[in-house]
Design a protein around this motif. Structure first.
Motif, mmCIF file in Angstrom:
data_model
loop_
_atom_site.group_PDB
_atom_site.id
_atom_site.type_symbol
_atom_site.label_atom_id
_atom_site.label_comp_id
_atom_site.label_asym_id
_atom_site.label_seq_id
_atom_site.Cartn_x
_atom_site.Cartn_y
_atom_site.Cartn_z
ATOM 1 N N ARG A 191 15.247 3.682 -7.751
ATOM 2 C CA ARG A 191 15.516 2.605 -8.151
ATOM 3 C C ARG A 191 16.931 2.108 -7.447
ATOM 4 O O ARG A 191 17.104 1.109 -7.193
ATOM 5 C CB ARG A 191 15.878 2.420 -9.728
ATOM 6 C CG ARG A 191 14.609 2.244 -10.562
ATOM 7 C CD ARG A 191 15.115 1.994 -11.845
ATOM 8 N NE ARG A 191 13.815 2.390 -12.897
ATOM 9 C CZ ARG A 191 13.847 3.341 -13.528
ATOM 10 N NH1 ARG A 191 14.750 4.116 -13.668
ATOM 11 N NH2 ARG A 191 12.833 3.686 -14.431
ATOM 12 N N LYS A 199 12.634 -3.536 -2.143
ATOM 13 C CA LYS A 199 11.630 -2.734 -2.402
ATOM 14 C C LYS A 199 10.318 -3.008 -1.308
ATOM 15 O O LYS A 199 10.522 -3.935 -0.428
ATOM 16 C CB LYS A 199 10.766 -3.369 -3.830
ATOM 17 C CG LYS A 199 11.921 -3.170 -4.883
ATOM 18 C CD LYS A 199 11.008 -3.332 -5.991
ATOM 19 C CE LYS A 199 11.590 -3.182 -7.373
ATOM 20 N NZ LYS A 199 11.073 -3.411 -8.574
ATOM 21 N N LEU A 236 8.344 3.450 -13.090
ATOM 22 C CA LEU A 236 8.735 2.507 -12.311
ATOM 23 C C LEU A 236 7.866 1.162 -12.509
ATOM 24 O O LEU A 236 8.303 0.016 -11.563
ATOM 25 C CB LEU A 236 8.474 2.923 -10.717
ATOM 26 C CG LEU A 236 9.382 4.042 -10.267
ATOM 27 C CD1 LEU A 236 8.839 4.594 -8.934
ATOM 28 C CD2 LEU A 236 10.922 3.727 -10.244
#
Length: 361
Positions: A191, A199, A236
């Protein structure tokens, strides 16, 4: 038998914590790689073929060709201070010692060793005994148990203990592939990277490979890697299309655990995938397998196949959440030893009584 350190009645007994990583050559040179590879590839847990056959292959071919090639790879990732693996492992030991000092009085002595190379398990065990450690928690830094890593480490550990007359009490950590703190640290590390870099279209979870036959023989490594991957993906909040578990570092012609990381990266490149991120949850410290095999060669494979953007997410290294998890796991495994140490006053009284009864200084 190895000689014992000098003993004096009334010496305070101490708890030790020994972190053990795989190992590293002393320098990125063919000269340094040859003894390192010889030690590593002579291990029957690493190479499971008949010794007489492997001896000729190792000494006749591999040790005459591979040291130079491996040295070239190490040279690409070597840091001014030395081997990345050694630097990170040393820092983890230092940070763990600091974390335990805040929680445990008197604090345990924390050291680190390498299963292959230096500092060796033999050297560090002897040093810990000299410092008064009569109880030692041995913590191999391999999250998933494999015979060729954790098993090999235990072999070497107990081989050294066999040489001691006065063996310390020893506890060992087998694995921590599904420990909540470890999973949380992995997730937070990713993260943190995504918060800075955005991402990917696909997250690759690349674990070190082992021969497929080890699974058939009862090695739990494959299952533990899969569980780590699943728990990390859940942390996640990724669906099955957003990540892929695969295996790297194939050696020789035998079938290894699949899918192979290199093959997956090539396939994703051919599909013109915009961005791929790769993380290596089986390594707690960056090393040759992450910095050269993935960050350099993996990137090359993906880009040359047609991929657009490749990111390697560093290992846990000195991440705060990893040190916290390491400290928590260590504290848990030390239960029953903590608080059992006599005070200095009690130790002095015991010493005086022993001397009165004829003990030899």
């Amino acid at each position: 038998m190895l000689p014992e350190p000098p003993y004096q009645h009334g010496t305070l007994s101490k708890i030790g914590v020994l972190l053990i990583n795989l190992g590293t050559p002393d320098a990125p040179t063919a000269k340094a790689l040859r003894p390192y590879l010889k030690q590593f590839l002579s291990d029957s847990r690493v190479i499971e073929i008949p010794r007489w056959i492997w001896w000729f292959i190792l000494h006749g071919i591999i040790l005459n060709t591979r040291p130079r090639k491996s040295a070239e790879k190490y040279a690409q990732i070597w840091m001014p201070e030395g081997s990345p693996l050694k630097i990170h492992t040393e820092q983890q030991a230092r940070l763990l010692a600091r974390a335990l000092e805040e929680r445990i009085k008197p604090a345990p002595i924390v050291e680190y060793a390498m299963n292959i190379g230096n500092p060796s398990i033999a050297q560090v065990l002897q040093h810990m005994k000299e410092r008064g450690c009569d109880r030692i928690l041995v913590f191999p830094l391999f999250p998933q148990y494999a015979s060729s890593s954790s098993g090999s480490t235990m072999d070497n550990l107990f081989s050294e203990l066999k040489k001691m007359r006065n063996i310390p009490a020893v506890r060992t950590v087998k694995h921590f592939h599904d420990h909540p703190g470890y999973i949380a640290a992995l997730a937070q590390n990713i993260r943190d990277y995504w918060a800075e870099h955005g991402k990917p279209d696909k997250l690759i979870l690349s674990f070190h490979g082992v021969p497929r036959k080890t699974l058939d023989k009862g090695d739990p490594y494959h299952c533990e890697c899969q569980k780590t991957g699943r728990l990390l993906a859940e942390a996640l909040e990724l669906d099955t299309e957003q990540y892929q578990v695969c295996f790297q570092s194939r050696f020789g012609n035998a079938k290894w655990l699949t899918p192979y990381t290199a093959v997956i990266l090539k396939e994703l490149g051919k599909l013109k995938t915009q961005r791929v991120d790769v993380v290596c949850p089986g390594f707690v410290s960056d090393c040759l397998e992450t910095l050269e095999e993935i960050a350099i060669e993996g990137k090359k494979t993906f880009i040359e196949a047609g991929g657009q953007e490749f990111h390697f997410i560093p290992c846990l290294n000195e991440h705060h959440d990893w040190i916290k998890a390491l400290s928590e796991m260590t504290y848990t495994h030390l239960q029953g030893w903590l608080g059992s140490e006599p005070t200095e006053e009690e130790t002095e009284q015991s010493r005086n009584l022993a001397l009165e009864m004829g003990a030899i200084e």
